[in-house]
Design an enzyme around this catalytic site. Structure first.
Site, PDB file in Angstrom:
ATOM      1  N   TYR A  72    -115.573  12.181  37.219  1.00 14.20           N
ATOM      2  CA  TYR A  72    -114.694  12.214  36.042  1.00 14.20           C
ATOM      3  C   TYR A  72    -113.237  12.085  36.470  1.00 14.20           C
ATOM      4  O   TYR A  72    -112.455  11.353  35.855  1.00 14.20           O
ATOM      5  CB  TYR A  72    -114.907  13.516  35.266  1.00 14.20           C
ATOM      6  CG  TYR A  72    -114.242  13.516  33.914  1.00 14.20           C
ATOM      7  CD1 TYR A  72    -114.962  13.170  32.768  1.00 14.20           C
ATOM      8  CD2 TYR A  72    -112.892  13.831  33.769  1.00 14.20           C
ATOM      9  CE1 TYR A  72    -114.354  13.147  31.518  1.00 14.20           C
ATOM     10  CE2 TYR A  72    -112.281  13.808  32.530  1.00 14.20           C
ATOM     11  CZ  TYR A  72    -113.013  13.471  31.407  1.00 14.20           C
ATOM     12  OH  TYR A  72    -112.405  13.450  30.181  1.00 14.20           O
ATOM     13  N   PHE A 124    -100.085 -12.676  21.257  1.00 11.63           N
ATOM     14  CA  PHE A 124    -101.500 -12.742  20.877  1.00 11.63           C
ATOM     15  C   PHE A 124    -101.732 -11.865  19.640  1.00 11.63           C
ATOM     16  O   PHE A 124    -100.954 -10.959  19.355  1.00 11.63           O
ATOM     17  CB  PHE A 124    -102.369 -12.279  22.049  1.00 11.63           C
ATOM     18  CG  PHE A 124    -103.837 -12.433  21.761  1.00 11.63           C
ATOM     19  CD1 PHE A 124    -104.388 -13.690  21.564  1.00 11.63           C
ATOM     20  CD2 PHE A 124    -104.659 -11.326  21.648  1.00 11.63           C
ATOM     21  CE1 PHE A 124    -105.730 -13.834  21.266  1.00 11.63           C
ATOM     22  CE2 PHE A 124    -106.008 -11.469  21.355  1.00 11.63           C
ATOM     23  CZ  PHE A 124    -106.549 -12.724  21.170  1.00 11.63           C
ATOM     24  N   ASP A 125    -102.821 -12.141  18.911  1.00 14.58           N
ATOM     25  CA  ASP A 125    -103.017 -11.464  17.621  1.00 14.58           C
ATOM     26  C   ASP A 125    -103.203  -9.961  17.739  1.00 14.58           C
ATOM     27  O   ASP A 125    -102.767  -9.215  16.862  1.00 14.58           O
ATOM     28  CB  ASP A 125    -104.151 -12.108  16.812  1.00 14.58           C
ATOM     29  CG  ASP A 125    -105.456 -12.161  17.557  1.00 14.58           C
ATOM     30  OD1 ASP A 125    -105.422 -12.382  18.769  1.00 14.58           O
ATOM     31  OD2 ASP A 125    -106.515 -12.010  16.939  1.00 14.58           O
ATOM     32  N   ASP A 215     -97.614  -9.333  28.948  1.00 14.61           N
ATOM     33  CA  ASP A 215     -99.016  -9.320  28.532  1.00 14.61           C
ATOM     34  C   ASP A 215     -99.712 -10.251  29.515  1.00 14.61           C
ATOM     35  O   ASP A 215     -99.522 -11.462  29.494  1.00 14.61           O
ATOM     36  CB  ASP A 215     -99.111  -9.823  27.084  1.00 14.61           C
ATOM     37  CG  ASP A 215    -100.560  -9.961  26.626  1.00 14.61           C
ATOM     38  OD1 ASP A 215    -101.471  -9.782  27.460  1.00 14.61           O
ATOM     39  OD2 ASP A 215    -100.771 -10.254  25.448  1.00 14.61           O
ATOM     40  N   ALA A 217    -102.984 -11.021  30.583  1.00 14.38           N
ATOM     41  CA  ALA A 217    -104.401 -11.407  30.597  1.00 14.38           C
ATOM     42  C   ALA A 217    -104.685 -12.589  31.539  1.00 14.38           C
ATOM     43  O   ALA A 217    -105.654 -12.578  32.285  1.00 14.38           O
ATOM     44  CB  ALA A 217    -104.853 -11.733  29.173  1.00 14.38           C
ATOM     45  N   LYS A 258    -110.197 -11.351  31.425  1.00 14.03           N
ATOM     46  CA  LYS A 258    -109.862 -12.755  31.678  1.00 14.03           C
ATOM     47  C   LYS A 258    -109.696 -12.968  33.187  1.00 14.03           C
ATOM     48  O   LYS A 258    -110.672 -13.129  33.892  1.00 14.03           O
ATOM     49  CB  LYS A 258    -108.582 -13.141  30.919  1.00 14.03           C
ATOM     50  CG  LYS A 258    -108.788 -13.348  29.429  1.00 14.03           C
ATOM     51  CD  LYS A 258    -108.704 -12.064  28.658  1.00 14.03           C
ATOM     52  CE  LYS A 258    -108.673 -12.273  27.168  1.00 14.03           C
ATOM     53  NZ  LYS A 258    -108.735 -11.002  26.448  1.00 14.03           N
ATOM     54  N   HIS A 450    -109.794 -12.553  10.676  1.00 12.90           N
ATOM     55  CA  HIS A 450    -110.639 -13.656  11.148  1.00 12.90           C
ATOM     56  C   HIS A 450    -111.973 -13.198  11.731  1.00 12.90           C
ATOM     57  O   HIS A 450    -112.949 -13.913  11.699  1.00 12.90           O
ATOM     58  CB  HIS A 450    -109.877 -14.519  12.163  1.00 12.90           C
ATOM     59  CG  HIS A 450    -109.496 -13.782  13.415  1.00 12.90           C
ATOM     60  ND1 HIS A 450    -108.540 -12.792  13.424  1.00 12.90           N
ATOM     61  CD2 HIS A 450    -109.954 -13.866  14.676  1.00 12.90           C
ATOM     62  CE1 HIS A 450    -108.427 -12.315  14.648  1.00 12.90           C
ATOM     63  NE2 HIS A 450    -109.274 -12.950  15.423  1.00 12.90           N
TER      64      HIS A 450
HETATM   65  N1  F0G Z   1    -103.444 -10.505  25.220  1.00 11.65           N
HETATM   66  C1  F0G Z   1    -103.893 -11.762  25.302  1.00 11.65           C
HETATM   67  C2  F0G Z   1    -102.972 -12.854  25.722  1.00 11.65           C
HETATM   68  C3  F0G Z   1    -105.219 -12.049  24.976  1.00 11.65           C
HETATM   69  O1  F0G Z   1    -105.647 -13.302  25.044  1.00 11.65           O
HETATM   70  C4  F0G Z   1    -106.074 -10.978  24.603  1.00 11.65           C
HETATM   71  C5  F0G Z   1    -107.461 -11.227  24.239  1.00 11.65           C
HETATM   72  C6  F0G Z   1    -105.560  -9.683  24.540  1.00 11.65           C
HETATM   73  C7  F0G Z   1    -104.223  -9.484  24.858  1.00 11.65           C
HETATM   74  C8  F0G Z   1    -106.395  -8.510  24.123  1.00 11.65           C
HETATM   75  O2  F0G Z   1    -107.292  -8.174  25.112  1.00 11.65           O
HETATM   76  O3  F0G Z   1    -109.553  -8.587  24.119  1.00 11.65           O
HETATM   77  O4  F0G Z   1    -109.255  -7.175  26.158  1.00 11.65           O
HETATM   78  O5  F0G Z   1    -108.545  -6.343  23.959  1.00 11.65           O
HETATM   79  N2  F0G Z   1    -107.905 -12.357  24.041  1.00 11.65           N
HETATM   80  C9  F0G Z   1    -109.276 -12.717  23.750  1.00 11.65           C
HETATM   81  C10 F0G Z   1    -109.333 -14.187  23.476  1.00 11.65           C
HETATM   82  C11 F0G Z   1    -109.962 -11.882  22.743  1.00 11.65           C
HETATM   83  O6  F0G Z   1    -110.398 -14.643  23.047  1.00 11.65           O
HETATM   84  O7  F0G Z   1    -108.358 -14.907  23.723  1.00 11.65           O
HETATM   85  P1  F0G Z   1    -108.736  -7.539  24.814  1.00 11.65           P
END
Ligand code: F0G
Length: 458
Positions: A72, A124-125, A215, A217, A258, A450
């Site tokens: 833990y 990102f969304d 960010d 990813a 990613k 979406h």
């Molecule tokens: N930032 C970016 C640039 C992303 O592409 C994503 C996720 C996230 C943050 C959020 O990360 O999914 O681990 O919570 N992108 C995926 C996509 C979902 O399909 O592009 P997460």
């Protein structure tokens, strides 16, 4: 004869995928209320919905899974990950989270207040969602060229420094808590940010006494593009480039699904110990104790290994060349896409592909449905559905680009699969003039609609 390019790995474990008939797919997509997220994976032959958590782990990552320490507190897997983050990204402090949006949630719980404004390149969304959920707003300062799909600017993830400085000048200092840079920039088509731009944004941020958050990813793909496209970097290793990139960040959020090539996981890393301490409180509330934060020990161990592998040139070259292989096939047939090819995906320009579908009827979603019906290939809409409604006026937001994203999972499909995807899209392209209408919304969620939206055909 020159030896052709080939993948930098061989395959040890395989998973069967299922073909289907067009008739079956017509029924399935109707039952799914024309939302590709509602399909079952067995109903999809080639799944390009996302490159997130869908890659193939290496034998060394699977070995790490067996070595995971599930204590833990203070697990050795946590320290393995901490060392990898320090070595590769240079941060002293980090908090594991269960994925990228959880990292955003924890960090923004400390930093984002009602009424704040957060500038940067296209967010990102989930980033935008976490900002708007806190009654703050984001401000897209990406260069204008990013929104012209045929423009060949090599760094379409760059911020326009004049736009950014204008935002800084015109708003009270306390309104802007930080700048966020998304590397690569998913929303503008998997496009990289140049080192020069990262450097300039950081120095502008320092002038206004603001933090810069990456960010991250797809940070390694970003580094690959810097190596290939930016003067002065061709002889540097990916790891050296990554190290330099993070000199220009105060903190980062990471979706490890990613470029760290794991199926689940994320983290926040930062330079400032005080920020670490503040974020730790929210990490414990939302995620878990600070040495596991929503991850199993084994997943942290595989993630540490993934960070090392994901920043190797041979791996990145194989990956990005596969994306370009698909892109070139589409271009050769005259299919309109976002140029240059993205790092993780090809983005088809749905407005140009289906000019007869009105913007109120979701052209990119319509194209995604057509491709699924044609070939059992699942892409994802990056357009009006994703852009959601304006949180204040509740009107649909119509983004500059209406795209169908074909995201390629890492080390998962072969180029034969890419040939099928290209043929499917070519067949739809051949009958594009007969597609004149799209879909209307039957029901939608108040935010990030979406994922669960239900549609009917017009
Ligand atoms: N930032 C970016 C640039 C992303 O592409 C994503 C996720 C996230 C943050 C959020 O990360 O999914 O681990 O919570 N992108 C995926 C996509 C979902 O399909 O592009 P997460």
């Amino acid at each position: 004869m020159n030896l052709p390019f080939a993948e930098s790995y061989k395959i040890k474990v395989v998973e069967s995928i299922k073909r289907s008939t067009q008739e079956q797919r017509l029924g399935w997509i109707k039952d799914a209320k024309y939302n590709l997220f509602n399909l079952r994976s067995e109903q999809v032959f080639i799944d390009l919905l996302t490159d997130s958590g869908t890659g193939a782990m290496s034998q060394n990552q699977w070995a790490e899974i067996m070595m995971g320490d599930e204590s833990y507190a203070g697990a050795s897997s946590y320290y393995k990950l901490k060392d990898a983050i320090k070595e590769i990204l240079g941060f002293d402090h980090f908090l594991p989270t269960h994925q990228g949006r959880a990292a955003e949630n924890v960090l923004f719980s400390v930093l984002v207040k009602e009424g704040n404004l957060i500038p940067g390149n296209s967010q990102f969304d989930t980033t935008k969602g976490h900002i708007e959920f806190r009654k703050a707003s984001s401000c897209d300062c990406t260069i204008d060229e990013a929104f012209e799909t045929t423009n060949l600017n090599p760094f379409k993830g760059d911020v326009d420094l004049n736009k950014l400085e204008k935002v800084m000048k015109e708003n009270p200092a306390e309104k802007i808590p930080f700048i966020i840079m998304t590397v690569t920039c998913n929303s503008s088509g998997g496009q990289p940010v140049s080192m020069a731009n990262l450097r300039a944004v950081y120095s502008l941020a320092q002038k206004y006494n603001k933090m810069v958050i990456f960010d991250s990813a797809r940070f390694a793909e970003n580094a690959y593009f810097i190596k290939l496209r930016e003067e002065g970097y061709k002889d540097k290793s990916i790891k050296e480039i990554v190290k330099e990139m993070y000199q220009y960040a105060d903190a980062m959020t990471m979706s490890s699904k990613k470029d760290a090539i794991v199926n689940i996981g994320g983290f926040i890393a930062m330079k400032d110990e005080n920020l670490f301490k503040q974020a730790s409180v929210f990490n414990i509330i939302y995620e878990g104790f600070i040495t596991y934060g929503g991850m199993a020990g084994r997943d942290m161990a595989a993630l540490a290994q993934g960070l090392h592998e994901g920043t190797e040139f041979d791996y990145l070259e194989t990956r990005i060349k596969q994306v370009a292989y698909l892109g070139q096939k589409l271009v050769d047939y005259g299919i309109p896409i976002q140029h240059p090819f993205g790092g993780h995906a090809i983005f088809v320009d749905a407005k140009k592909f289906l000019p007869k579908v009105p913007k109120e009827e979701f052209a990119a979603q319509t194209l995604g449905i057509e491709l699924y019906k044609e070939a059992g290939v699942r892409g994802v809409e990056i357009g009006t559905l994703l852009a959601d409604r304006d949180p204040v006026t509740r009107k649909n937001r119509y983004p500059d680009l209406e795209l169908l994203r074909l995201a390629i999972p890492r080390r998962t499909y072969t180029n034969n699969h890419m040939d099928v995807v290209a043929a499917g899209l070519i067949n739809v392209f051949d009958r594009r003039n007969s597609i004149t209408s799209g879909y209307r919304i039957l029901s939608e969620a108040p935010i990030m609609r979406h994922f669960t939206v239900e549609l009917e055909k017009i």
